[in-house]
Design an enzyme around this catalytic site. Structure first.
Site, PDB file in Angstrom:
ATOM      1  N   GLY A  70      36.870  44.736  47.698  1.00 25.40           N
ATOM      2  CA  GLY A  70      37.694  43.339  47.499  1.00 25.40           C
ATOM      3  C   GLY A  70      38.899  43.338  48.359  1.00 25.40           C
ATOM      4  O   GLY A  70      39.143  42.308  48.983  1.00 25.40           O
ATOM      5  N   SER A  71      39.735  44.515  48.426  1.00 23.28           N
ATOM      6  CA  SER A  71      40.898  44.358  49.119  1.00 23.28           C
ATOM      7  C   SER A  71      40.544  44.135  50.422  1.00 23.28           C
ATOM      8  O   SER A  71      41.425  43.351  51.148  1.00 23.28           O
ATOM      9  CB  SER A  71      41.459  45.932  48.868  1.00 23.28           C
ATOM     10  OG  SER A  71      41.674  45.993  47.410  1.00 23.28           O
ATOM     11  N   ASN A 151      42.955  38.728  37.156  1.00 20.88           N
ATOM     12  CA  ASN A 151      42.269  40.095  36.701  1.00 20.88           C
ATOM     13  C   ASN A 151      43.060  40.560  35.429  1.00 20.88           C
ATOM     14  O   ASN A 151      42.748  41.705  34.815  1.00 20.88           O
ATOM     15  CB  ASN A 151      42.433  41.207  37.860  1.00 20.88           C
ATOM     16  CG  ASN A 151      43.656  41.245  38.432  1.00 20.88           C
ATOM     17  OD1 ASN A 151      44.181  40.064  38.839  1.00 20.88           O
ATOM     18  ND2 ASN A 151      44.565  42.416  38.466  1.00 20.88           N
ATOM     19  N   GLN A 179      36.884  38.969  39.834  1.00 22.32           N
ATOM     20  CA  GLN A 179      36.873  38.991  38.445  1.00 22.32           C
ATOM     21  C   GLN A 179      35.680  38.073  38.240  1.00 22.32           C
ATOM     22  O   GLN A 179      35.246  37.967  36.972  1.00 22.32           O
ATOM     23  CB  GLN A 179      38.212  38.973  37.773  1.00 22.32           C
ATOM     24  CG  GLN A 179      38.975  39.959  38.049  1.00 22.32           C
ATOM     25  CD  GLN A 179      38.729  41.053  37.388  1.00 22.32           C
ATOM     26  OE1 GLN A 179      37.934  41.128  36.259  1.00 22.32           O
ATOM     27  NE2 GLN A 179      39.230  42.181  37.800  1.00 22.32           N
ATOM     28  N   SER A 199      33.839  41.894  44.824  1.00 22.94           N
ATOM     29  CA  SER A 199      33.913  43.720  44.798  1.00 22.94           C
ATOM     30  C   SER A 199      32.562  44.136  43.919  1.00 22.94           C
ATOM     31  O   SER A 199      32.626  43.512  42.788  1.00 22.94           O
ATOM     32  CB  SER A 199      35.053  43.904  44.530  1.00 22.94           C
ATOM     33  OG  SER A 199      34.971  45.420  44.376  1.00 22.94           O
ATOM     34  N   HIS A 201      32.107  47.239  42.358  1.00 19.62           N
ATOM     35  CA  HIS A 201      32.379  47.883  41.213  1.00 19.62           C
ATOM     36  C   HIS A 201      32.845  47.197  39.971  1.00 19.62           C
ATOM     37  O   HIS A 201      33.125  47.572  38.819  1.00 19.62           O
ATOM     38  CB  HIS A 201      33.404  49.012  41.785  1.00 19.62           C
ATOM     39  CG  HIS A 201      34.661  48.708  41.570  1.00 19.62           C
ATOM     40  ND1 HIS A 201      35.781  48.686  40.959  1.00 19.62           N
ATOM     41  CD2 HIS A 201      35.423  48.137  42.816  1.00 19.62           C
ATOM     42  CE1 HIS A 201      36.838  48.434  41.191  1.00 19.62           C
ATOM     43  NE2 HIS A 201      36.762  48.207  42.194  1.00 19.62           N
ATOM     44  N   THR A 237      29.710  52.211  60.712  1.00 17.55           N
ATOM     45  CA  THR A 237      28.334  52.246  60.132  1.00 17.55           C
ATOM     46  C   THR A 237      28.150  51.803  59.028  1.00 17.55           C
ATOM     47  O   THR A 237      28.953  52.147  57.942  1.00 17.55           O
ATOM     48  CB  THR A 237      27.776  53.726  60.230  1.00 17.55           C
ATOM     49  OG1 THR A 237      28.047  54.318  61.505  1.00 17.55           O
ATOM     50  CG2 THR A 237      26.365  53.870  59.815  1.00 17.55           C
ATOM     51  N   CYS A 324      46.555  48.748  38.962  1.00 16.66           N
ATOM     52  CA  CYS A 324      47.632  49.036  40.265  1.00 16.66           C
ATOM     53  C   CYS A 324      48.977  49.298  39.777  1.00 16.66           C
ATOM     54  O   CYS A 324      49.739  49.656  40.462  1.00 16.66           O
ATOM     55  CB  CYS A 324      47.648  48.055  41.325  1.00 16.66           C
ATOM     56  SG  CYS A 324      45.777  47.347  41.481  1.00 16.66           S
TER      57      CYS A 324
HETATM   58  C1  LIG Z   1      39.743  44.893  41.426  1.00 17.00           C
HETATM   59  C2  LIG Z   1      40.220  43.608  42.291  1.00 17.00           C
HETATM   60  C3  LIG Z   1      40.482  43.715  43.877  1.00 17.00           C
HETATM   61  C4  LIG Z   1      40.212  44.996  44.696  1.00 17.00           C
HETATM   62  O1  LIG Z   1      38.867  45.152  44.842  1.00 17.00           O
HETATM   63  P1  LIG Z   1      38.571  46.704  45.328  1.00 17.00           P
HETATM   64  O2  LIG Z   1      37.127  46.589  45.569  1.00 17.00           O
HETATM   65  O3  LIG Z   1      38.824  47.505  44.278  1.00 17.00           O
HETATM   66  O4  LIG Z   1      39.167  46.725  46.657  1.00 17.00           O
HETATM   67  C5  LIG Z   1      40.896  42.449  44.161  1.00 17.00           C
HETATM   68  N1  LIG Z   1      41.201  41.159  43.708  1.00 17.00           N
HETATM   69  C6  LIG Z   1      41.040  41.362  42.149  1.00 17.00           C
HETATM   70  C7  LIG Z   1      41.220  40.187  41.365  1.00 17.00           C
HETATM   71  C8  LIG Z   1      40.515  42.781  41.647  1.00 17.00           C
HETATM   72  O5  LIG Z   1      40.330  42.513  40.242  1.00 17.00           O
END
Ligand SMILES: *Cc1c(COP(=O)(O)O)cnc(C)c1O
Length: 395
Positions: A70-71, A151, A179, A199, A201, A237, A324
């Site tokens: 996500g970042s 989040n 989210q 993202s 995870h 890759t 964070c």
């Molecule tokens: C977790 C999160 C991210 C970051 O995603 P990552 O895959 O951990 O880099 C960005 N935005 C929101 C709203 C998130 O909850």
């Protein structure tokens, strides 16, 4: 009892996600850029994943860029929109005060590069309105970026309406939907979205894997330079096992949104009602326009950190807000943005549920939170002053 209720921070990988990964580590481990068969098989898998992800989001495969999460997707979306804006002499960006740091810190960087960033106020209920966005758009606005669901407090923004405002005014619209995707229905066409980050995870897929959706015609700026992967827009890759796993997790999560919704909502509301029986506690964020698994409550007179440690002793993994910011003494920027005073923002608890939570677990959490809050207030000088009338209650 061991209960994991921090699914907004990350989730446990599902069996579906794990199983989808294994063949691409054990057998089909080739480099998708290689010409021999096991390389080409990996490339075919990527093509398949891109089609499947596009189908879930309601877009075309060529509008999907695989990223490291996500970042990275957030960074690339913002840097791309800024570069396009700069070319047209537009350097005004609209966002909100309660975005994820992947957005806020990228906006800081853009400010240093000469962009003007306007952060909209968030209402006490944790929502921004399309009217606010419409009023803020100027002729030199190059981007609106507003998260789909928050989040920390789980509030779901009126994204479709905000997207419509941006379309009408011809301003690029990005949403951090990390989210939201896999938890509530999201369709980039219906929702008028130009760019979207997700993202894996956060929906029981692997860490280090994500997607940037970008509407065709939008020229992306590279964040990572190198080889010509992802049509030259993201070097490195490809993480084939991660991408295959993410794709399976995404399909699985989306397929179960409807079937799990009633149970999850019932569990969430039971948890909220139970915890709010504690005097001088308050729910953060709108009660209805809210992710089905999110509970976020502030308690007067206690420290969130001590609450978490004592809950951990009882086997409950929870959070005070964003992963964070934990470890820092600053209160959550999200709770401050919705107008909670510092003292109250410090006493926050976020419980983010997954579909498999049971009523028994919910009741155990409620009893544990009640016990721990009472214990902490019993030894808190702030609480003593509040009770003695030397300080005013905020909530
Ligand atoms: C977790 C999160 C991210 C970051 O995603 P990552 O895959 O951990 O880099 C960005 N935005 C929101 C709203 C998130 O909850």
């Amino acid at each position: 009892m061991q209960i994991y209720v921090d699914n907004a921070a990350t989730t446990k990988m599902s069996d579906v996600a794990i199983n989808a990964m294994i063949p691409y580590m054990k057998e089909c481990y080739g480099n998708p850029s290689s010409l021999y068969t096991i390389g080409q098989k990996a490339m075919e898998a990527l093509t398949d994943a891109r089609e499947r992800v596009a189908k879930v989001l309601g877009c075309e495969p060529r509008e999907i860029l695989f990223t490291s999460g996500g970042s990275e997707a957030d960074n690339q979306a913002l840097m791309s929109a800024a570069a396009l804006g700069e070319k047209n002499g537009k350097k005004h960006i609209i966002s909100t005060a309660f975005e994820h740091h992947a957005i806020l810190h990228t906006l800081k960087k853009l400010e240093k590069m000469g962009f003007e960033v306007e952060l909209l106020d968030v209402h006490e209920n944790g929502l921004v309105t399309p009217e606010q966005v419409a009023a803020a758009i100027r002729p030199d606005t190059c981007l609106v970026t507003i998260m789909y669901a928050n989040n920390e407090i789980g509030t779901i923004q009126p994204i479709r309406e905000i997207g419509a405002v941006c379309r009408e005014k011809k301003v690029l619209f990005h949403t951090d939907a990390v989210q939201a995707v896999g938890h509530i229905p999201v369709n980039v066409k219906d929702d008028n979205i130009d760019m979207l980050s997700l993202s894996a995870h956060k929906f029981h897929g692997p860490k280090g894997c994500g997607v940037l959706y970008f509407r065709k015609g939008i020229r992306l700026t590279n964040i990572i330079e190198g080889g010509a992967q992802e049509r030259g827009k993201r070097a490195g890759t490809e993480n084939v096992p991660g991408i295959m796993s993410m794709t399976a997790a995404l399909e699985d999560a989306v397929a179960h949104i409807d079937t799990n919704k009633d149970h999850l909502l019932a569990m969430r509301d039971r948890l909220i009602d139970g915890i709010l029986e504690i005097p001088h506690s308050i729910l953060n964020g709108d009660r209805t326009s809210r992710l089905p698994g999110n509970v976020n409550i502030c308690f007067e007179g206690i420290e969130g950190e001590s609450l978490l440690l004592l809950l951990d002793d009882k086997g409950i993994s929870a959070s005070s807000g964003s992963a964070c910011t934990s470890g820092s003494l600053d209160p959550s920027h999200v709770l401050l943005a919705i107008g909670r005073p510092h003292e109250v923002a410090h006493g926050s608890l976020r419980l983010s549920l997954s579909d498999d939570i049971t009523a028994e677990e919910v009741d155990y959490i409620i009893a544990s939170v009640k016990e721990v809050v009472e214990l902490l207030r019993g030894i808190s000088p702030v609480w003593r002053d509040l009770m003695a009338g030397k300080k005013e209650f905020h909530i």
